[in-house]
Design a protein around this motif. Structure first.
Motif, mmCIF file in Angstrom:
data_model
loop_
_atom_site.group_PDB
_atom_site.id
_atom_site.type_symbol
_atom_site.label_atom_id
_atom_site.label_comp_id
_atom_site.label_asym_id
_atom_site.label_seq_id
_atom_site.Cartn_x
_atom_site.Cartn_y
_atom_site.Cartn_z
ATOM 1 N N PRO A 47 0.806 -1.216 0.000
ATOM 2 C CA PRO A 47 0.000 0.000 0.000
ATOM 3 C C PRO A 47 0.844 1.274 0.000
ATOM 4 N N ASP A 48 0.239 2.355 -0.444
ATOM 5 C CA ASP A 48 0.759 3.696 -0.190
ATOM 6 C C ASP A 48 0.354 3.960 1.260
ATOM 7 N N VAL A 49 1.311 3.931 2.169
ATOM 8 C CA VAL A 49 1.015 3.975 3.598
ATOM 9 C C VAL A 49 0.313 5.275 3.992
ATOM 10 N N ASP A 50 0.697 6.395 3.390
ATOM 11 C CA ASP A 50 0.047 7.672 3.711
ATOM 12 C C ASP A 50 -1.418 7.668 3.290
ATOM 13 N N ASP A 158 -9.595 -1.778 21.878
ATOM 14 C CA ASP A 158 -9.405 -0.360 22.158
ATOM 15 C C ASP A 158 -8.600 0.387 21.096
ATOM 16 N N ARG A 159 -8.023 -0.367 20.133
ATOM 17 C CA ARG A 159 -7.284 0.314 19.073
ATOM 18 C C ARG A 159 -7.059 -0.630 17.896
ATOM 19 N N LEU A 160 -6.735 -0.027 16.765
ATOM 20 C CA LEU A 160 -6.324 -0.763 15.585
ATOM 21 C C LEU A 160 -4.891 -0.351 15.289
ATOM 22 N N GLU A 161 -4.138 -1.253 14.667
ATOM 23 C CA GLU A 161 -2.783 -0.909 14.264
ATOM 24 C C GLU A 161 -2.509 -1.465 12.873
ATOM 25 N N LEU A 162 -1.620 -0.791 12.180
ATOM 26 C CA LEU A 162 -1.121 -1.252 10.893
ATOM 27 C C LEU A 162 0.257 -1.840 11.156
ATOM 28 N N TRP A 163 0.437 -3.117 10.755
ATOM 29 C CA TRP A 163 1.680 -3.828 11.041
ATOM 30 C C TRP A 163 2.387 -4.266 9.773
ATOM 31 N N LYS A 164 3.726 -4.302 9.876
ATOM 32 C CA LYS A 164 4.551 -4.990 8.893
ATOM 33 C C LYS A 164 4.679 -6.433 9.389
ATOM 34 N N PRO A 165 4.870 -7.388 8.486
ATOM 35 C CA PRO A 165 4.913 -8.796 8.891
ATOM 36 C C PRO A 165 6.260 -9.236 9.461
ATOM 37 N N ILE A 166 6.624 -8.668 10.610
ATOM 38 C CA ILE A 166 7.849 -9.082 11.287
ATOM 39 C C ILE A 166 7.515 -9.298 12.761
ATOM 40 N N ASN A 167 8.258 -10.140 13.411
ATOM 41 C CA ASN A 167 7.979 -10.437 14.816
ATOM 42 C C ASN A 167 8.929 -9.651 15.717
ATOM 43 N N ASN A 168 8.868 -8.335 15.598
ATOM 44 C CA ASN A 168 9.663 -7.451 16.437
ATOM 45 C C ASN A 168 8.738 -6.330 16.885
ATOM 46 N N LYS A 169 8.321 -6.374 18.142
ATOM 47 C CA LYS A 169 7.311 -5.447 18.651
ATOM 48 C C LYS A 169 7.685 -3.984 18.442
ATOM 49 N N LYS A 170 8.973 -3.681 18.444
ATOM 50 C CA LYS A 170 9.411 -2.285 18.321
ATOM 51 C C LYS A 170 9.276 -1.743 16.906
ATOM 52 N N MET A 172 7.460 -3.460 14.178
ATOM 53 C CA MET A 172 6.378 -3.959 13.325
ATOM 54 C C MET A 172 5.225 -2.964 13.198
ATOM 55 N N THR A 173 4.993 -2.123 14.209
ATOM 56 C CA THR A 173 3.872 -1.188 14.166
ATOM 57 C C THR A 173 4.219 0.011 13.290
ATOM 58 N N VAL A 174 3.435 0.194 12.239
ATOM 59 C CA VAL A 174 3.619 1.319 11.332
ATOM 60 C C VAL A 174 2.784 2.499 11.816
ATOM 61 N N LYS A 175 1.565 2.204 12.258
ATOM 62 C CA LYS A 175 0.634 3.254 12.676
ATOM 63 C C LYS A 175 -0.347 2.666 13.686
ATOM 64 N N SER A 176 -0.712 3.472 14.674
ATOM 65 C CA SER A 176 -1.689 3.051 15.671
ATOM 66 C C SER A 176 -2.896 3.989 15.594
ATOM 67 N N PHE A 177 -4.087 3.407 15.651
ATOM 68 C CA PHE A 177 -5.333 4.166 15.582
ATOM 69 C C PHE A 177 -6.128 3.911 16.870
ATOM 70 N N LEU A 178 -6.115 4.869 17.776
ATOM 71 C CA LEU A 178 -6.854 4.712 19.024
ATOM 72 C C LEU A 178 -8.332 4.962 18.764
ATOM 73 N N LEU A 179 -9.169 4.161 19.394
ATOM 74 C CA LEU A 179 -10.614 4.342 19.274
ATOM 75 C C LEU A 179 -11.097 5.207 20.439
ATOM 76 N N LYS A 180 -12.167 5.956 20.210
ATOM 77 C CA LYS A 180 -12.708 6.825 21.251
ATOM 78 C C LYS A 180 -13.210 6.011 22.427
ATOM 79 N N GLU A 181 -13.152 6.625 23.618
ATOM 80 C CA GLU A 181 -13.735 5.981 24.790
ATOM 81 C C GLU A 181 -15.211 6.285 24.826
ATOM 82 N N TYR A 182 -15.979 5.463 25.566
ATOM 83 C CA TYR A 182 -17.424 5.629 25.635
ATOM 84 C C TYR A 182 -17.800 6.971 26.207
#
Length: 182
Positions: A47-50, A158-170, A172-182
């Motif tokens: 994907p075009d990540v932006d 509580d959130r969605l994230e966009l990941w690269k397929p690697i097993n390195n927690k630091k 692998m996360t490209v972008k994090s999308f926090l969801l609103k609280e109630y």
């Protein structure tokens, strides 16, 4: 490269699922570091990540944290040898997946063609990134034992994230999308 859009649990829900995962992985010595528990919502090729970031952010604006129903176990036979918690295909998560898939495809991003034959699940143990391969008999026993325990819970996302397929927690996360609280 494939990217994965995943849903992640809040702390309490994560601990519930992690206990099940630890029991399996410890017994069969599968991982040195446990993989992050998640629900894969979409797989996107090159994907075009932006562009992807903007599309997902726009879709998620009205969304609040939501619940999913974890109901039993599904196992994927060899070559996957995967033990998973079944996520019910209903409610908020189904609508969100459909919306994301349609919007990505309309915007010419390479998302899955058919989302109707996708079994929503949380992978507890499989051969990906494992420190050793487990035998077919070990896999079958783990599958049956986990099925017999019949895990069920209403978990919170509580959130969605966009990941690269690697097993390195630091990294692998490209972008994090926090969801609103109630």
């Amino acid at each position: 490269m494939k990217y994965y859009l995943v849903a992640l649990f809040d702390k309490d829900s994560y601990l519930f699922v992690e206990n099940i995962q630890k029991n399996i992985c410890k017994k069969y010595k599968l991982y040195r570091k446990l993989p992050v528990l998640h629900i894969t919502l979409e797989v996107i090729d090159d994907p075009d990540v932006d562009k992807l970031d903007k599309i997902v952010s726009d879709i998620l604006k009205p969304y609040k944290r939501f619940r999913v129903e974890l109901n039993g176990v599904i196992c994927f036979d060899p070559p996957y040898k995967s033990v998973n918690l079944k996520v019910e295909n209903k409610g908020y998560i189904t609508r969100l997946i459909r919306q994301i898939n349609e919007k990505l495809r309309i915007n010419h991003l390479k998302a899955r063609e058919n989302i109707d034959n996708w079994d929503l699940h949380v992978s507890l143990a499989n051969t990906n990134y494992a420190s050793r391969k487990w035998s077919t008999s070990e896999y079958k026993i783990a599958c049956e034992n986990t099925r017999d325990s019949n895990p069920q819970k209403v978990a919170r996302i509580d959130r969605l994230e966009l990941w690269k397929p690697i097993n390195n927690k630091k990294t692998m996360t490209v972008k994090s999308f926090l969801l609103k609280e109630y």
